[in-house]
Design an enzyme around this catalytic site. Structure first.
Site, PDB file in Angstrom:
ATOM      1  N   ASP A 124      15.408  -0.619  12.870  1.00  0.00           N
ATOM      2  CA  ASP A 124      14.670   0.536  13.315  1.00  0.00           C
ATOM      3  C   ASP A 124      15.289   1.651  14.049  1.00  0.00           C
ATOM      4  O   ASP A 124      14.425   2.150  15.082  1.00  0.00           O
ATOM      5  CB  ASP A 124      13.221  -0.079  14.242  1.00  0.00           C
ATOM      6  CG  ASP A 124      12.421  -0.979  13.329  1.00  0.00           C
ATOM      7  OD1 ASP A 124      12.598  -0.898  11.964  1.00  0.00           O
ATOM      8  OD2 ASP A 124      11.951  -2.074  13.792  1.00  0.00           O
ATOM      9  N   ARG A 143      22.830 -14.593   4.704  1.00  0.00           N
ATOM     10  CA  ARG A 143      21.899 -13.275   4.435  1.00  0.00           C
ATOM     11  C   ARG A 143      23.013 -12.245   3.707  1.00  0.00           C
ATOM     12  O   ARG A 143      22.483 -11.702   3.046  1.00  0.00           O
ATOM     13  CB  ARG A 143      21.792 -12.644   6.077  1.00  0.00           C
ATOM     14  CG  ARG A 143      21.212 -11.276   5.830  1.00  0.00           C
ATOM     15  CD  ARG A 143      20.956 -10.752   7.420  1.00  0.00           C
ATOM     16  NE  ARG A 143      19.987 -11.658   7.967  1.00  0.00           N
ATOM     17  CZ  ARG A 143      18.621 -11.839   8.163  1.00  0.00           C
ATOM     18  NH1 ARG A 143      18.165 -10.890   7.241  1.00  0.00           N
ATOM     19  NH2 ARG A 143      18.155 -12.647   8.761  1.00  0.00           N
ATOM     20  N   MET A 173      10.423  -6.493   4.596  1.00  0.00           N
ATOM     21  CA  MET A 173      10.369  -6.989   5.948  1.00  0.00           C
ATOM     22  C   MET A 173      11.656  -8.005   6.319  1.00  0.00           C
ATOM     23  O   MET A 173      11.787  -8.482   7.599  1.00  0.00           O
ATOM     24  CB  MET A 173       9.044  -8.271   6.105  1.00  0.00           C
ATOM     25  CG  MET A 173       7.788  -7.335   5.937  1.00  0.00           C
ATOM     26  SD  MET A 173       7.662  -5.769   6.913  1.00  0.00           S
ATOM     27  CE  MET A 173       7.313  -6.727   8.598  1.00  0.00           C
ATOM     28  N   ARG A 174      12.910  -7.837   5.744  1.00  0.00           N
ATOM     29  CA  ARG A 174      13.760  -8.610   5.894  1.00  0.00           C
ATOM     30  C   ARG A 174      14.942  -7.748   6.660  1.00  0.00           C
ATOM     31  O   ARG A 174      15.097  -6.568   6.145  1.00  0.00           O
ATOM     32  CB  ARG A 174      14.487  -9.184   4.522  1.00  0.00           C
ATOM     33  CG  ARG A 174      15.124 -10.334   4.539  1.00  0.00           C
ATOM     34  CD  ARG A 174      15.487 -10.824   3.352  1.00  0.00           C
ATOM     35  NE  ARG A 174      16.793 -11.478   3.627  1.00  0.00           N
ATOM     36  CZ  ARG A 174      16.842 -12.801   4.118  1.00  0.00           C
ATOM     37  NH1 ARG A 174      15.570 -13.464   4.537  1.00  0.00           N
ATOM     38  NH2 ARG A 174      18.033 -13.523   4.055  1.00  0.00           N
ATOM     39  N   SER A 207       0.692  -1.195  -0.033  1.00  0.00           N
ATOM     40  CA  SER A 207      -0.086   0.155   0.129  1.00  0.00           C
ATOM     41  C   SER A 207       0.852   1.044  -0.069  1.00  0.00           C
ATOM     42  O   SER A 207       0.481   2.353  -0.665  1.00  0.00           O
ATOM     43  CB  SER A 207      -0.928   0.023   1.195  1.00  0.00           C
ATOM     44  OG  SER A 207      -0.390   0.171   2.378  1.00  0.00           O
ATOM     45  N   ASN A 236      13.492   4.138   5.536  1.00  0.00           N
ATOM     46  CA  ASN A 236      12.458   3.088   5.787  1.00  0.00           C
ATOM     47  C   ASN A 236      11.310   3.757   6.713  1.00  0.00           C
ATOM     48  O   ASN A 236      11.257   4.913   7.438  1.00  0.00           O
ATOM     49  CB  ASN A 236      13.138   2.391   6.779  1.00  0.00           C
ATOM     50  CG  ASN A 236      11.956   0.984   7.445  1.00  0.00           C
ATOM     51  OD1 ASN A 236      11.312   0.541   6.707  1.00  0.00           O
ATOM     52  ND2 ASN A 236      11.972   0.793   8.762  1.00  0.00           N
ATOM     53  N   SER A 276       7.030   6.710  11.806  1.00  0.00           N
ATOM     54  CA  SER A 276       8.291   7.194  11.394  1.00  0.00           C
ATOM     55  C   SER A 276       8.782   7.032   9.924  1.00  0.00           C
ATOM     56  O   SER A 276       8.725   5.876   9.643  1.00  0.00           O
ATOM     57  CB  SER A 276       9.103   7.122  12.464  1.00  0.00           C
ATOM     58  OG  SER A 276       8.548   7.239  13.852  1.00  0.00           O
TER      59      SER A 276
HETATM   60  C1  GRF Z   1       3.800  -0.582   6.757  1.00  0.00           C
HETATM   61  O1  GRF Z   1       3.121  -0.668   8.117  1.00  0.00           O
HETATM   62  C2  GRF Z   1       5.174  -0.290   7.038  1.00  0.00           C
HETATM   63  O2  GRF Z   1       5.076   0.840   8.100  1.00  0.00           O
HETATM   64  C3  GRF Z   1       5.628  -1.276   7.551  1.00  0.00           C
HETATM   65  O3  GRF Z   1       5.287  -2.491   6.728  1.00  0.00           O
HETATM   66  C4  GRF Z   1       4.019  -2.060   6.340  1.00  0.00           C
HETATM   67  C5  GRF Z   1       3.901  -2.174   5.177  1.00  0.00           C
HETATM   68  O4  GRF Z   1       2.667  -2.144   4.435  1.00  0.00           O
HETATM   69  N1  GRF Z   1       7.262  -1.292   7.854  1.00  0.00           N
HETATM   70  P1  GRF Z   1       2.428  -2.173   2.731  1.00  0.00           P
HETATM   71  O5  GRF Z   1       2.921  -3.363   2.434  1.00  0.00           O
HETATM   72  O6  GRF Z   1       3.064  -0.681   2.395  1.00  0.00           O
HETATM   73  O7  GRF Z   1       1.211  -2.171   2.570  1.00  0.00           O
END
Ligand code: GRF
Length: 225
Positions: A150, A70, A95-96, A18, A112, A141
């Protein structure tokens, strides 16, 4: 006035997409002067990559399981990213965990978006963390990526109040609706030179940034008062 070339973006995604969709829509409306140099993913079947392909953006998907470590996965991924010569690398739901060597290659040019008011609540399940802590405010953020997860200088945040009836789902929905304008506006500020990094120092309109900018109700960035 000299015309500034469009900022070349590499976007890293793993899931729903999204945030990527919000960037694409803003660029199409003429509100984000960027070129999508490439969309990169560690999950070949993710919705975000399908969205990128539908939009005709160049995509690269790589399977971590095909690499022994990795570091080797990241070396291949960041070789592919370097090949499109991005000005800015945006982790938009990537997510990695990224290895230290790969982060160092980006020389501070990677950001990020994280669904909390960092430094509060790094990591996963931030909405549940906020409810458990009884926080009055939650938010999102945009920060520079550093090797620690993070962490890194926070450039801009959007805040939302937490109500007594809030649940993980209601917070997730409200935060996401603020993430999109936050990410778009922050990247626009970088693309237009309003927000810049020189050495290790970020500046907003020429002034060193010591506290995160905040996104106001008009979706504009403001310095903290
Ligand atoms: C978001 O909440 C972002 O902050 C987090 O992962 C989610 C990703 O959502 N890092 P999308 O794939 O952009 O819908």
């Amino acid at each position: 006035m000299p015309v500034r070339p469009a900022l070349r973006l590499a976007v890293l995604v793993s899931g729903r997409g999204s945030n990527l969709g919000a960037l694409v829509d803003a660029a199409r409306r003429g509100e984000l002067p960027v070129v999508f140099a490439g969309v990169f993913s560690d999950r070949p079947a993710c919705a975000a990559l399908a969205l990128a392909a539908r939009e005709g953006l160049p995509t690269v998907a790589m399977e971590p399981a095909l690499f022994p470590t990795r570091e080797q996965f990241d070396a291949a991924l960041f070789d592919a990213i370097d090949a499109v010569q991005p000005d800015l690398i945006v982790c938009a739901g990537y997510m990695r965990i990224i290895s230290t060597q790969a982060v160092q290659r980006t020389a501070g040019r990677m950001i990020n978006i994280h669904p909390s008011l960092l430094p509060r609540h790094p990591g996963l399940r931030t909405h549940a963390q906020v409810l458990a802590a009884g926080d009055a405010f939650h938010g999102a953020s945009v920060h520079q990526v550093v090797p620690e997860v993070d962490a890194g200088p926070v450039l801009a945040q959007a805040r939302v109040p937490v109500g007594s009836g809030d649940t993980v789902d209601s917070l997730a929905q409200r935060i996401l609706s603020r993430e999109h304008p936050l990410l778009v506006r922050t990247i626009r500020a970088i693309a237009e030179g309003e927000l810049s990094m020189n050495g290790a120092q970020w500046r907003f309109r020429g002034t060193p940034l010591h506290v995160p900018l905040s996104l106001n109700d008009q979706d504009e960035l403001e310095e903290a008062r």
